[in-house]
Write an enzyme that holds these catalytic residues in place. Structure first.
Site, mmCIF file in Angstrom:
data_model
loop_
_atom_site.group_PDB
_atom_site.id
_atom_site.type_symbol
_atom_site.label_atom_id
_atom_site.label_comp_id
_atom_site.label_asym_id
_atom_site.label_seq_id
_atom_site.Cartn_x
_atom_site.Cartn_y
_atom_site.Cartn_z
ATOM 1 N N CYS A 69 -37.662 29.146 -49.342
ATOM 2 C CA CYS A 69 -37.105 29.411 -48.174
ATOM 3 C C CYS A 69 -35.685 29.044 -47.922
ATOM 4 O O CYS A 69 -35.138 29.594 -47.562
ATOM 5 C CB CYS A 69 -38.153 28.810 -47.145
ATOM 6 S SG CYS A 69 -39.753 29.536 -47.071
ATOM 7 N N GLU A 102 -41.047 30.917 -42.379
ATOM 8 C CA GLU A 102 -39.535 31.150 -42.447
ATOM 9 C C GLU A 102 -39.142 32.536 -43.155
ATOM 10 O O GLU A 102 -38.262 33.241 -42.295
ATOM 11 C CB GLU A 102 -38.895 29.905 -43.193
ATOM 12 C CG GLU A 102 -39.329 28.669 -43.088
ATOM 13 C CD GLU A 102 -40.258 28.111 -43.751
ATOM 14 O OE1 GLU A 102 -41.326 28.724 -43.706
ATOM 15 O OE2 GLU A 102 -40.206 26.865 -44.196
#
Length: 154
Positions: free
Chosen positions: A89, A58
């Site tokens: 994230c 991510e």
């Protein structure tokens, strides 16, 4: 914004990136960011290759998308990832002002989108992200399960 009907198509692309990570002996997680039907950024786990604890799929996808968009904010974008994001994230997604998160497998230990934590569901943040879990969940889960099963045999 991308249509929800496209979710399986884009998640399949994220699964392809996760398979790439697996071939490089990384935990098989893949991610991509889509806006207006186009990929802005893509990534796969590269913690080992880059000696970087922040090199989650991510994070790499958001970095690439920010460069491509010429902005650290990514409004109107959807992040597709094969595993429920961690706290790091999820926090970065809030700062990036993503519109949506679509993930495959849940992560009951470190997931931060409703798994063990619900960072993205906390209404104290100044930005809300729509979350959809379970997209191609079986395929995402099997990829991870098979990866770790093979590692235990070695």
């Amino acid at each position: 914004m991308d249509k929800p009907d496209d979710d399986s198509f884009w998640m399949q692309q994220a699964l392809n990136l996760a398979q790439h990570a697996q071939r490089e002996n990384e935990v098989p997680v893949g991610a991509l960011i889509v806006r207006d039907g186009a990929v802005l950024g893509k990534g796969w786990n590269q913690n080992i290759a880059l000696d970087d604890p922040t090199a989650h799929a991510e994070m790499i996808a958001m970095r690439e998308a920010g460069v491509r968009a010429g902005n650290h904010r990514l409004p109107g974008s959807t992040l597709y990832v094969t595993l429920e994001p961690c706290c790091m994230c999820a926090g970065a997604m809030i700062h990036a002002r993503l519109d949506r998160l679509v993930f495959g497998a849940t992560d009951p230990k470190t997931g931060a989108a409703g798994g063990n934590f619900d960072i993205l569901g906390d209404d104290r943040h100044n930005h809300a992200i729509t979350v959809k879990g379970g997209c191609l969940e079986v395929e995402s889960s099997e990829l991870l399960r098979n990866f770790f099963r093979a590692r235990r045999r070695v």
